[in-house]
Structure formats: structure tokens, C-alpha cells
Write a protein that holds these residues in place. Structure first.
Motif, PDB file in Angstrom:
ATOM      1  N   ILE A  21       1.203  -1.335   0.384  1.00 35.80           N
ATOM      2  CA  ILE A  21      -0.016   0.444  -0.132  1.00 35.80           C
ATOM      3  C   ILE A  21       0.860   1.274   0.154  1.00 35.80           C
ATOM      4  N   LEU A  22       1.607   0.984   0.593  1.00 32.28           N
ATOM      5  CA  LEU A  22       2.939   2.228   0.747  1.00 32.28           C
ATOM      6  C   LEU A  22       3.223   2.236  -0.743  1.00 32.28           C
ATOM      7  N   GLY A  35       1.183  17.404 -10.728  1.00 33.81           N
ATOM      8  CA  GLY A  35      -0.980  17.177 -11.316  1.00 33.81           C
ATOM      9  C   GLY A  35      -1.685  16.371 -12.284  1.00 33.81           C
ATOM     10  N   GLU A  36      -1.230  15.346 -12.131  1.00 37.89           N
ATOM     11  CA  GLU A  36      -1.426  14.012 -12.579  1.00 37.89           C
ATOM     12  C   GLU A  36      -2.971  13.647 -11.666  1.00 37.89           C
ATOM     13  N   LYS A  37      -4.247  13.591 -11.808  1.00 36.78           N
ATOM     14  CA  LYS A  37      -5.434  13.711 -11.188  1.00 36.78           C
ATOM     15  C   LYS A  37      -6.572  13.396 -11.757  1.00 36.78           C
ATOM     16  N   LYS A  38      -5.765  13.143 -13.017  1.00 37.08           N
ATOM     17  CA  LYS A  38      -6.955  12.056 -13.951  1.00 37.08           C
ATOM     18  C   LYS A  38      -6.188  10.999 -14.401  1.00 37.08           C
ATOM     19  N   MET A  39      -7.440   9.177 -13.323  1.00 36.16           N
ATOM     20  CA  MET A  39      -6.518   7.774 -13.634  1.00 36.16           C
ATOM     21  C   MET A  39      -7.324   7.700 -13.953  1.00 36.16           C
ATOM     22  N   SER A  40      -7.823   6.078 -14.616  1.00 38.24           N
ATOM     23  CA  SER A  40      -8.516   5.299 -14.665  1.00 38.24           C
ATOM     24  C   SER A  40      -8.985   3.681 -13.979  1.00 38.24           C
ATOM     25  N   TYR A  41      -8.247   4.223 -12.938  1.00 38.09           N
ATOM     26  CA  TYR A  41      -8.170   2.405 -12.353  1.00 38.09           C
ATOM     27  C   TYR A  41      -9.570   1.910 -11.416  1.00 38.09           C
ATOM     28  N   LEU A  69     -10.113   8.163  -9.333  1.00 33.33           N
ATOM     29  CA  LEU A  69      -8.885   6.734 -10.081  1.00 33.33           C
ATOM     30  C   LEU A  69     -10.015   6.928 -10.726  1.00 33.33           C
ATOM     31  N   GLY A  70     -11.203   8.133 -11.000  1.00 31.39           N
ATOM     32  CA  GLY A  70     -11.989   7.789 -11.459  1.00 31.39           C
ATOM     33  C   GLY A  70     -13.126   6.763 -11.807  1.00 31.39           C
ATOM     34  N   LYS A 299      -7.110   1.357  -5.129  1.00 35.21           N
ATOM     35  CA  LYS A 299      -6.480   0.771  -6.172  1.00 35.21           C
ATOM     36  C   LYS A 299      -6.828  -0.997  -5.754  1.00 35.21           C
ATOM     37  N   LEU A 300      -6.109  -0.863  -4.854  1.00 42.83           N
ATOM     38  CA  LEU A 300      -5.288  -2.781  -4.979  1.00 42.83           C
ATOM     39  C   LEU A 300      -6.438  -3.336  -3.991  1.00 42.83           C
TER      40      LEU A 300
END
Ligand code: ASP
Length: 305
Positions: A21-22, A35-41, A69-70, A299-300
Motif C-alpha cells: 500500500i505504501l 498534476g496528474e489527477k485523472k486516472m482510470s483504475y 481514480l475515475g 486500487k489494490l
């Protein structure tokens, strides 16, 4: 690989699970900083945030984490829902399951409530604080901040001062930090030390100096007046003088020691303003660690479904 449906506490979390997790949280934190705040997981997934107690940081950061995370997020404040009409937790859970929620993030004043919910729903359940029991993502974000500063948790001396008895943060940190090989020492009025905490691995100190001496991490905990029936000490002023951390007390800790506090802070009670705003205070950075750790947990857990 994390192989759980739910994240309810750190009491049974292994070193490998915490490390996984860490590691992912660290990556997410760096991505957010870029600045990456748009992910699709978690595209197409629904995360419901169900809070029966007040919160600022935890609620907003779980929501932010799910959104980055979308996922679609739904926010339920107990006072505005059918809970106020007497609906039981299990029935609320069944409703959320019927709506095909993928995850439920729950905060509840009763210890054990997330465990009951997790048993009855198909959705993954994340404990965002249950009474005086656990607050696993808070401890994980504390550990992330410590690991980023010192490179490893092994061998660190972590001094926890404040209302340990009513603190779920203290318990989750104790479980997680011991598993990761850190030393956890505690100092508070006897009335704010829960019975048996030493048997769980905490070293109880007899003085502020003993607790802070050579500490790598100084963690203040809020005096939780809402969970105390009777005064556990004579006055806040006396508490601050005897158990609070000011700059003179901070000097007992290692020169590179960091200051943490889960918030909300009672300024001038558990920590003075000078310590809260000190260059060694990482209280603000903890907030970003909180978003990253909650993203990693979601996500995990989603990967494990
Ligand atoms: N925010 C933390 C919690 O919910 C600490 C506190 O409330 O004092 O447990």
C-alpha cells in the motif's frame, strides 16, 4: 498482492500488505504532485462515502481519491439519510449493495460497525474510523509521511502524546508501526491511557522527556472531549503545561525529528502554535499523503475483486 475484500484495520495487516500500500501510495503522491489527477483504475466503479460522524480531511480525501481514480462517488451524511429515520446499518448496507456499489467507506461512532457492515455486503468496505477502535488509512498516511522522510520505518522511535485512550489513530499506528519494526512510546495522563496497550507493544513513559528523548517522530493526538464522560484531567491549560509539546519539549527529540498530528488540532493544547507551524511539522503534508494512501487502498482492493 493484497487479497482482501475489505480494509478494516491494521491489527491483522502483514508487513508485505502495508509495504504494498505504501509503495503504491508513494507513486500516486508523486503523480498528484505532478498534476496528474485523472486516472482510470476505477472507471465505471461506484464508491459510497457513508459517514455517521463529523470529518473534514478523511471524508474529502476519500472522495478525492475515488474521483482521481475515475470512480463515481456518492456522499451520504447520516443526518440527511434514512438513518435519521431509524434504518439499521445492515439495512443501509443492503440498500447500497442493491444499487451495486463497489465500495463503501464508513465512519461510525461504534467500534466494530465496519466489521458488521463488511460481513453483510458484497461491496468492499473501508474503515474510515470506528469509535475508539481503528483508523487504518490514517495510520497508513502517517507511515507514508514517516517513510518518505526517513527512508524506512524500521528502528524509528515514534512518540505518541495525547488522548490515547479515545484514539483510533493511536491504535492503528501502534499495530502498523510495530509490524514494520518501529518502536512506539506513549505519554499521557493515566486517565487517557487505555488498559493493556503496553501488552499490545507500546512502551509507556513516565515523563515527557523520556517519551521525546531521541524520538524520530513526535505525534500529537487531539483531546477527544466528545468521547469523554467525565474530565480526565483538571483543565486544558494544565494538560497543555504537563503533556503538551512546545518548542522546548521538541528539543528533546532528534534534531531531524518530524512532528505529526492527524487533525483536527486543538492549537495550544496538544501542540503549541510554534510546533504546529514549525519547519519540522509535516501536518500539512500528511493531508496529501492521505489522498495518496486512500487511492492506493482503493486500487489494490479493486484489483483483488
Ligand atoms: N481525525 C482523527 C479521527 O477521526 C483524529 C481526531 O478526530 O482527533 O480519529
Amino acid at each position: 498482492m493484497l487479497k482482501r475484500k475489505d480494509l478494516l484495520g491494521l491489527i491483522d495487516a502483514s508487513k508485505d500488505e502495508i509495504t504494498e500500500i505504501l509503495d503504491l501510495a508513494e507513486e500516486f503522491k508523486n503523480r498528484i504532485k505532478r498534476g496528474e489527477k485523472k486516472m482510470s483504475y476505477l472507471d465505471g466503479k461506484t464508491v459510497t462515502v457513508l459517514f455517521y460522524e463529523n470529518s473534514t480531511r478523511t471524508r474529502t480525501s476519500f472522495e478525492q481519491a475515488a474521483k482521481y481514480l475515475g470512480a463515481t462517488t456518492i456522499n451520504i451524511v447520516a443526518g440527511n439519510s434514512s438513518v435519521a429515520k431509524g434504518e439499521t446499518l445492515v439495512d443501509t448496507g443492503k440498500t447500497l449493495d442493491a444499487q451495486r456499489n463497489d465500495f463503501i467507506v464508513i465512519r461510525h461512532p461504534m467500534g466494530g460497525a465496519p466489521y458488521l457492515l463488511a460481513k453483510t455486503v458484497k461491496a468492499g468496505v473501508l474503515n474510515a474510523g470506528d469509535g475508539m477502535n481503528e483508523h487504518p488509512t490514517q495510520a497508513l498516511l502517517d507511515m507514508l509521511t514517516m517513510r518518505e522522510t526517513f527512508g524506512s520505518l524500521k528502528g524509528l522511535k515514534v512518540a505518541i502524546l495525547g488522548d490515547i485512550k479515545h484514539s483510533r489513530v493511536a491504535k492503528s499506528n501502534l499495530f502498523g508501526l510495530k509490524t514494520m519494526g518501529a518502536e512506539v512510546v506513549m505519554y499521557a495522563p493515566e486517565t487517557l491511557i487505555p488498559k493493556g496497550i503496553d501488552q499490545l507493544g507500546a512502551k509507556l513513559c513516565k515523563s515527557k522527556k523520556e517519551a521525546l528523548d531521541g524520538a524520530d517522530v513526535v505525534m500529537g493526538l487531539r483531546i477527544q472531549l466528545e468521547r469523554q464522560q467525565a474530565g480526565a484531567f483538571p483543565s486544558l491549560g494544565e494538560y497543555a503545561a504537563n503533556y503538551g509539546v512546545d518548542e522546548a519539549a521538541l528539543a528533546y527529540a532528534k534534531p531531524k525529528a518530524i512532528v505529526l498530528h492527524p487533525g483536527p488540532v486543538n492549537r495550544g493544547v496538544e501542540l503549541t502554535s510554534g510546533v504546529i507551524d514549525h519547519e519540522r511539522s509535516h501536518i500539512e503534508d500528511q493531508v496529501l499523503s492521505g489522498v495518496a494512501v486512500r487511492m492506493a487502498a482503493l486500487k489494490l482492493l479493486n484489483d483483488a475483486r
